[in-house]
Design a protein around this motif. Structure first.
Motif, short mmCIF file in Angstrom:
data_model
loop_
_atom_site.label_atom_id
_atom_site.label_comp_id
_atom_site.label_asym_id
_atom_site.label_seq_id
_atom_site.Cartn_x
_atom_site.Cartn_y
_atom_site.Cartn_z
N ASP A 215 0.84 -1.20 0.00
CA ASP A 215 0.00 0.00 0.00
C ASP A 215 0.88 1.26 0.00
O ASP A 215 0.65 2.20 -0.78
CB ASP A 215 -0.92 -0.02 1.23
CG ASP A 215 -1.97 1.08 1.21
OD1 ASP A 215 -2.00 1.87 0.25
OD2 ASP A 215 -2.77 1.15 2.16
N TRP A 216 1.90 1.28 0.86
CA TRP A 216 2.81 2.43 0.89
C TRP A 216 3.53 2.60 -0.45
O TRP A 216 3.71 3.71 -0.94
CB TRP A 216 3.84 2.26 2.00
CG TRP A 216 3.30 2.50 3.37
CD1 TRP A 216 2.08 3.05 3.70
CD2 TRP A 216 3.95 2.22 4.61
NE1 TRP A 216 1.94 3.12 5.06
CE2 TRP A 216 3.06 2.62 5.65
CE3 TRP A 216 5.18 1.68 4.96
CZ2 TRP A 216 3.40 2.49 6.99
CZ3 TRP A 216 5.52 1.55 6.30
CH2 TRP A 216 4.63 1.95 7.31
N ALA A 217 3.96 1.48 -1.04
CA ALA A 217 4.67 1.54 -2.33
C ALA A 217 3.77 2.18 -3.39
O ALA A 217 4.23 3.00 -4.20
CB ALA A 217 5.10 0.14 -2.76
N LEU A 218 2.50 1.83 -3.38
CA LEU A 218 1.56 2.41 -4.34
C LEU A 218 1.38 3.90 -4.08
O LEU A 218 1.28 4.71 -5.02
CB LEU A 218 0.23 1.67 -4.26
CG LEU A 218 -0.75 1.87 -5.42
CD1 LEU A 218 -0.11 1.52 -6.76
CD2 LEU A 218 -2.00 1.02 -5.20
N GLN A 219 1.34 4.29 -2.80
CA GLN A 219 1.26 5.72 -2.47
C GLN A 219 2.47 6.48 -3.02
O GLN A 219 2.35 7.60 -3.53
CB GLN A 219 1.18 5.92 -0.96
CG GLN A 219 -0.14 5.47 -0.33
CD GLN A 219 -0.16 5.74 1.17
OE1 GLN A 219 0.28 6.79 1.64
NE2 GLN A 219 -0.65 4.77 1.94
N MET A 220 3.66 5.88 -2.91
CA MET A 220 4.87 6.52 -3.43
C MET A 220 4.79 6.69 -4.94
O MET A 220 5.16 7.74 -5.49
CB MET A 220 6.10 5.69 -3.05
CG MET A 220 6.38 5.61 -1.58
SD MET A 220 7.80 4.53 -1.27
CE MET A 220 7.63 4.23 0.49
N VAL A 221 4.31 5.66 -5.63
CA VAL A 221 4.17 5.73 -7.08
C VAL A 221 3.22 6.86 -7.46
O VAL A 221 3.45 7.59 -8.43
CB VAL A 221 3.67 4.37 -7.62
CG1 VAL A 221 3.15 4.50 -9.05
CG2 VAL A 221 4.79 3.34 -7.56
N ARG A 222 2.16 7.03 -6.69
CA ARG A 222 1.19 8.09 -6.98
C ARG A 222 1.74 9.48 -6.69
O ARG A 222 1.12 10.48 -7.05
CB ARG A 222 -0.10 7.82 -6.19
CG ARG A 222 -0.87 6.64 -6.76
CD ARG A 222 -1.99 6.15 -5.88
NE ARG A 222 -2.70 5.04 -6.54
CZ ARG A 222 -3.56 4.23 -5.94
NH1 ARG A 222 -3.83 4.39 -4.65
NH2 ARG A 222 -4.15 3.27 -6.62
N ARG A 223 2.90 9.54 -6.07
CA ARG A 223 3.60 10.81 -5.88
C ARG A 223 4.69 11.01 -6.93
O ARG A 223 5.52 11.90 -6.81
CB ARG A 223 4.21 10.88 -4.48
CG ARG A 223 3.16 10.97 -3.38
CD ARG A 223 3.78 11.26 -2.03
NE ARG A 223 2.74 11.52 -1.04
CZ ARG A 223 2.96 12.05 0.15
NH1 ARG A 223 4.18 12.39 0.51
NH2 ARG A 223 1.96 12.25 0.99
N GLY A 224 4.70 10.14 -7.93
CA GLY A 224 5.65 10.28 -9.03
C GLY A 224 6.96 9.54 -8.86
O GLY A 224 7.89 9.73 -9.66
N LEU A 225 7.07 8.67 -7.84
CA LEU A 225 8.31 7.94 -7.59
C LEU A 225 8.28 6.59 -8.30
O LEU A 225 7.22 6.08 -8.66
CB LEU A 225 8.51 7.74 -6.09
CG LEU A 225 8.61 9.02 -5.27
CD1 LEU A 225 8.44 8.74 -3.79
CD2 LEU A 225 9.94 9.71 -5.52
N ARG A 226 9.45 6.02 -8.46
CA ARG A 226 9.59 4.68 -9.04
C ARG A 226 10.07 3.74 -7.93
O ARG A 226 11.08 4.01 -7.28
CB ARG A 226 10.58 4.68 -10.20
CG ARG A 226 10.14 5.58 -11.36
CD ARG A 226 11.19 5.60 -12.46
NE ARG A 226 11.36 4.28 -13.06
CZ ARG A 226 10.61 3.79 -14.05
NH1 ARG A 226 9.63 4.53 -14.55
NH2 ARG A 226 10.83 2.59 -14.55
N VAL A 227 9.33 2.65 -7.72
CA VAL A 227 9.59 1.73 -6.61
C VAL A 227 9.93 0.35 -7.15
O VAL A 227 9.18 -0.22 -7.95
CB VAL A 227 8.38 1.63 -5.66
CG1 VAL A 227 8.68 0.68 -4.51
CG2 VAL A 227 7.99 3.01 -5.14
N LEU A 228 11.08 -0.17 -6.72
CA LEU A 228 11.48 -1.54 -7.05
C LEU A 228 11.21 -2.40 -5.82
O LEU A 228 11.85 -2.22 -4.79
CB LEU A 228 12.96 -1.58 -7.42
CG LEU A 228 13.55 -2.96 -7.75
CD1 LEU A 228 12.84 -3.60 -8.93
CD2 LEU A 228 15.05 -2.85 -8.01
#
Length: 455
Positions: A215-228
């Motif tokens: 859930d947190w990773a998806l929140q980061m993506v929605r802020r324009g970040l790229r998560v591996l």
């Protein structure tokens, strides 16, 4: 190395000049407006290939759309790091001129301070970040790149020294005494994860660490970040179902790169560190998640301390030095539920630690998140209530802070075996039997918190 009045050519034509905020706006517009994106693709394609956009096949056009978006994304960082270089050139009496360059990726062109041949800052998404962000700094003629001692290494220290820019060397702290030292951290998840953190999220088995982290990773993506997200815990079908329940879109999944049961050499070895860096660079990740960290190394079982120190120094320090954020999921210790499992060396290296625990044994969707380590001294509450919801979408709602005394009181009620829904007389009886002392005011608050948690 006087270069008085030597022109610095600034390309304003790709796609909207050098202003990073305008460039960022162009990136967001390109993501939402296909016509605008195709106009940039046309500009890019015609400049480089001298052929009309209509000459591209459909799959080739889609490829170039993706490449243009990548270059726009990398260009935002590059442009933000150009200003100190331009300021230094100005201090050296090197004039700055605005031009339209033949190559849309050439941002700045000037004479090399050592060999006086042309050098250029290229706007590129390839390679590791250097002194000018994602851009490359090199001679326009490859022969001079090999002959000049500035060369085109990751850190062009001679060039930086020549321009008085030693502070941009990644090995030297870049600081500005006009900077606001009390500014809010650059939060990736509000109040919990900040950019550049090395963070641990730990808790007992089955408490829901992976679900919360996804859930947190998806929140980061929605802020324009790229998560591996490197996952050695959950099967691909499980991850797909969870992302679907969270409402993840296909576009978001291109920036949330989940690798289930990823095959990596031991991260406590140089081979593992190199393989990890290759993946981080390939996916251009801002954040790297390890689920669960203990499954990424089997080195040195006779010495757990060696194992974690090697992993940290070989695999994690290079990532942290380049500005990446690292989050590792972990299990609780065997004897102490307020610590991660294994050697203290693993805990010592982490900057921020959050412990996840159940707030109510009869309701697995009521959780407590407690910050047990905070080396950067991030502001905010150290204990937070978490509610997991699944209607209309699966999500975790971070509620009001739980005070230390209330958290301790709730733990004492659990330890004393006070039944859920018990009133004050029954609770007091159980507490007395367990030889637990608690004021009536605190007991009332704890019983109310329990009631609210099951409401």
């Amino acid at each position: 190395m006087t270069q008085s009045n030597t022109a610095v050519l600034i390309n304003t034509d790709w796609p909207v000049g050098l202003d990073p905020d305008t460039h960022a706006a162009a990136l967001e517009r390109a993501k939402a407006d296909l016509t605008y994106l195709d106009s940039l693709v046309n500009f890019y394609w015609v400049r480089l290939e001298e052929q009309p956009l209509e000459s591209l096949e459909a799959d080739e056009r889609e490829h170039y759309r993706g490449e243009v978006l990548e270059r726009l994304e990398a260009g935002v960082t590059t442009r933000r790091k150009l200003s100190p270089i331009l300021a230094a050139l100005t201090r050296l009496d090197i004039s700055v001129q605005t031009v339209t360059a033949e190559d849309p990726l050439a941002l700045v062109r000037f004479a090399c301070p050592l060999c006086e041949e042309d050098m250029v800052v290229w706007d590129s998404h390839e390679g590791r970040p250097g002194p000018v962000g994602q851009g490359r700094l090199q001679h326009t003629d490859y022969r001079h790149s090999r002959a000049c001692r500035i060369n085109t290494q990751e850190v062009q220290s001679d060039f930086l020294a020549a321009l008085g820019l030693q502070a941009l060397d990644p090995e030297v702290l870049d600081w500005d005494d006009s900077d606001d030292m009390e500014r809010e951290p650059d939060w990736m998840v509000d109040g919990i994860v900040a950019r550049g953190d090395y963070m641990s999220l730990f808790g007992p088995a089955e408490v829901g660490k992976s679900l919360l982290m996804l859930d947190w990773a998806l929140q980061m993506v929605r802020r324009g970040l790229r998560v591996l997200y490197l996952d050695k815990e959950n099967a691909p079908d499980v991850i797909r179902r969870r992302l679907k329940k969270m409402g993840a879109t296909q576009e978001e999944r291109t920036r949330l790169m989940v690798l289930p049961f990823v095959a990596l050499p031991d991260l406590a070895t140089q081979e593992g560190a190199d393989a990890l860096r290759e993946k981080v660079d390939r996916y251009r990740a801002d954040v790297v998640v390890f689920d669960t960290i203990s499954k990424f190394s089997q080195y040195g079982q006779a010495s757990q301390s060696d194992r974690w120190q090697l992993m940290y120094n070989l695999s994690f320090v290079p990532l942290l030095a380049s500005g990446k954020t690292i989050i590792q999921l972990d299990h609780v210790g065997y004897a102490n539920r307020d610590r991660e499992r294994d050697s203290s060396a693993k805990r010592d290296n982490v900057a921020v630690s959050w412990a996840l625990a159940s707030a109510n044994v009869k309701d697995r969707d009521r959780l407590v998140l407690t910050r047990v380590k905070n080396r950067p001294r991030h502001p905010g509450a150290d204990s937070l209530a978490v509610v997991r919801e699944d209607v209309p979408l699966l999500r975790h709602v971070i509620g009001q802070a739980v005070s230390d005394d209330l958290k301790a009181a709730l733990s004492e009620l659990e330890r004393a075996g006070v039944p859920a829904g018990a009133g004050r007389p029954t609770a007091r009886e159980y507490l007395n039997r367990a030889e637990v002392k608690m004021s009536d005011a605190l007991l009332n608050r704890a019983l109310k918190a329990r009631k609210d948690a099951t409401a």
